[in-house]
Every structure is written in C-alpha cells, then in structure tokens.
Enzyme design. Structure first.
Site, PDB file in Angstrom:
ATOM      1  N   ARG A  91      16.309 -51.598  22.147  1.00  0.00           N
ATOM      2  CA  ARG A  91      15.686 -50.666  21.634  1.00  0.00           C
ATOM      3  C   ARG A  91      15.246 -49.374  22.327  1.00  0.00           C
ATOM      4  O   ARG A  91      14.148 -48.730  22.031  1.00  0.00           O
ATOM      5  CB  ARG A  91      14.338 -50.953  20.851  1.00  0.00           C
ATOM      6  CG  ARG A  91      15.059 -52.116  20.015  1.00  0.00           C
ATOM      7  CD  ARG A  91      15.418 -51.903  19.028  1.00  0.00           C
ATOM      8  NE  ARG A  91      16.261 -53.114  17.842  1.00  0.00           N
ATOM      9  CZ  ARG A  91      17.405 -53.941  17.892  1.00  0.00           C
ATOM     10  NH1 ARG A  91      17.921 -53.561  18.910  1.00  0.00           N
ATOM     11  NH2 ARG A  91      17.555 -55.248  17.337  1.00  0.00           N
TER      12      ARG A  91
ATOM     13  N   SER B 150      12.291 -51.773  10.343  1.00  0.00           N
ATOM     14  CA  SER B 150      10.900 -53.440  11.313  1.00  0.00           C
ATOM     15  C   SER B 150      10.006 -52.314  11.778  1.00  0.00           C
ATOM     16  O   SER B 150      10.454 -51.306  12.614  1.00  0.00           O
ATOM     17  CB  SER B 150      11.859 -53.714  11.750  1.00  0.00           C
ATOM     18  OG  SER B 150      11.202 -54.690  13.547  1.00  0.00           O
TER      19      SER B 150
ATOM     20  N   GLU C 145       8.323 -50.234  17.460  1.00  0.00           N
ATOM     21  CA  GLU C 145       9.985 -49.519  17.705  1.00  0.00           C
ATOM     22  C   GLU C 145      10.597 -48.538  16.671  1.00  0.00           C
ATOM     23  O   GLU C 145      10.812 -47.812  17.279  1.00  0.00           O
ATOM     24  CB  GLU C 145      10.766 -51.175  16.733  1.00  0.00           C
ATOM     25  CG  GLU C 145      12.173 -50.603  16.448  1.00  0.00           C
ATOM     26  CD  GLU C 145      13.237 -51.698  15.773  1.00  0.00           C
ATOM     27  OE1 GLU C 145      14.075 -51.490  14.632  1.00  0.00           O
ATOM     28  OE2 GLU C 145      12.446 -52.702  16.188  1.00  0.00           O
TER      29      GLU C 145
END
Length: 309
Positions: A177, A227, A297
């Site tokens: 990520r 998310s 995130e």
C-alpha cells in the site's frame, strides 16, 4: 484571493469554462459524499494542459492536490486550498500484444474488464477495486492476494517541474500500500501492465468469484472510503475492531460498518470530522486493548482552518 484572480485569468487560456471551477464542493467527487470546497477545481484532458497547470501552480506557489475518482479519499470539511487537479477525463485504455496501457484517470475495474475482453490474465484481483490507475499506483492497490506491482511494467509520470519521466516498477519502489508516487513528487499519467494469455471463461470465473466475495462481505449499500486501515502484520483489522466491541459504533453520520468492521460508512449526513474522529477512536482503542498500531490506508487531505491564502 487577489492571487486567485490572476490564476483564474491564466487558466482561461488553458481550459474551457467547464473544466475550471472555483469553490467546487468536493463531496460531488468523493465516494464518501463529504468534504468541503476546492478553491480551484480543474479537469485537464491532455498532458499538455496538465503541464501548463503545473507551471501556473509553480509560478504562483499554489498548493496542488491531485485526485482521481475519490474512492479512497477523505477531504476535510474546510476543503482544499489552491489547485485541485482531477484526472478522471484522462482515461484512455489501449492494448498492444500482451500489454495494457491505461491513463491515470481510467478506472482500475475498467482496465480489468479490458483484460478480460482481450483474454489476458493477471488483473482479475482488480475487478472490484473502484479506484483509478493513478490512485492504484499511488498506493499499490490490491485485493484477494494480488496487487498492482505484480503486473506493472512501467509508468509515465510528471514531476513538479512539468517534466515527463518513465519509471520502471523497481524505480517506483512499490511496497504494501505504498509507492514512490505517494511522496507527492510525481503525478501518474499512464501505466503499462504486462499480462499473460489466458482463457476467457477461466478469467471471468475468477472475476465473478471475487465480485461475489466483495458484494457479500463489503457494505456497498452505503457511501464509504473503502478499507480504512492497512492490515497489521499477523492480524485482521476487522476482527481487531470487532473484538474491541466497536462494530456499529457511530459518530454523527459516520458508522463502523455492521457488515465489515474494516469499513466506515456514511449512513447519512456525515462530516469529514465524524470520520476522522471515529478513526482516532478506533486507533486508540485497538492500541490500548491489543497493543497494535493501525495505520490508515485511506488518504486524508485538506486544510485545518478556514483561511484562504
């Protein structure tokens, strides 16, 4: 504000009226349906236009925020200062042999569907990720055991000076990520993905399976930013939040999803502050109970106060 009038005059030479809007409500452009106004909201359609916009920003020392479709983004209630560049109009997708070329504003889902159409395998994992190619490279998007870096070959980017560079996957320094793009020094313009020949029915079967999993487990019936947290090593974020007794907890219009605790949904009238307050509560509670640090995130942008320079 005097400075903005000068920028406005310069932008008139670069973009048609519909592609340069002052004080645009950013909630029209984010999946969460929240966020304040962007001082100057521009939607270039060519690399040439983008280069001129970056030169104007440099000349007037104006802050720049680059966004795609706002699927993994929280914009604060006081909005975005300076220039906000939306790349959704730069969304062409093309193929050559076993490669797919996609501009930054193309949807990752659309690129995965193009791969299916061309009987190319490797992007099945991306069939339900709602972000754009630019955002996908920014955070090395992934799902169901796959990630963008698995299939990326290279990217065409623009630096803050307006120069064009081609960077390989290795040069983009992609990890879990994260990527070099996240430093803010580059804007993604186009990506090349290298795929493998496959069988249409098998590729579709895998994509249908991932779609079913997503629809059954994720709260797609509400606006959300996807998310919220990265998965901490050795743990599942949703379970940590559940085990803290927080699932369903709500601040204002922002609620920890009762369907998947890793998501925060806008159940009606949420503000960005509702979201960020809820994120902090989750982080503090999980840290206190399990000693685990949850890293966001989702990308959070925006000014802290109401001042417009």
């Amino acid at each position: 504000m005097r400075q903005y009038s000068k920028i406005k005059a310069r932008l008139q030479e670069v973009l048609p009226p519909e592609d340069r809007i002052f004080f645009e409500p950013i909630k029209r452009h984010t999946y969460t349906k929240l966020g304040g106004e962007a001082d100057i909201f521009v939607t270039p359609t060519t690399i040439g236009q983008l280069k001129e916009i970056m030169q104007i920003a440099k000349e007037y020392q104006t802050p720049v925020t680059v966004m795609g479709n706002g699927s993994n983004l929280i914009i604060k209630d006081n909005g975005l200062q300076g220039l906000t560049i939306n790349l959704e109009h730069m969304n062409e997708i093309s193929t050559l042999h076993q490669s797919i070329y996609a501009q930054a504003g193309a949807g990752l889902i659309d690129v995965s569907r193009k791969a299916l159409e061309m009987k190319l395998s490797g992007l099945e994992f991306a069939c339900g990720i709602p972000g754009t190619i630019g955002g996908a490279l920014y955070m090395n998007a992934g799902a169901y055991g796959g990630q963008v870096s698995d299939v990326l070959i290279r990217a065409l980017v623009m630096n803050k000076e307006g120069d064009l560079l081609t960077l390989s996957k290795d040069e983009l320094n992609m990890g879990y990520r994260k990527s070099l793009i996240a430093t803010g020094d580059y804007i993604v313009l186009e990506a090349e993905f290298g795929l493998e020949p496959g069988i249409y029915e098998k590729i579709k079967e895998k994509m249908d399976h991932f779609t079913l999993l997503r629809e059954s487990k994720q709260p797609l019936e509400y606006p959300s930013c996807g998310s919220v947290f990265k998965r901490p090593e050795g743990h599942y974020t949703g379970k940590l939040i559940q085990d803290c007794g927080l699932q369903g907890f709500r601040i204002g219009g922002a609620q920890i999803s009762t369907k998947h605790a890793g998501f925060i949904v806008n159940v009606g009238g949420a503000t960005a502050k509702d979201y960020t307050d809820l994120i902090r509560i989750i982080q503090k509670t999980v840290k206190r109970k399990f000693g685990v640090d949850l890293e966001t995130e989702v990308i959070i942008r925006g000014r802290e106060d109401q001042e417009v320079s």
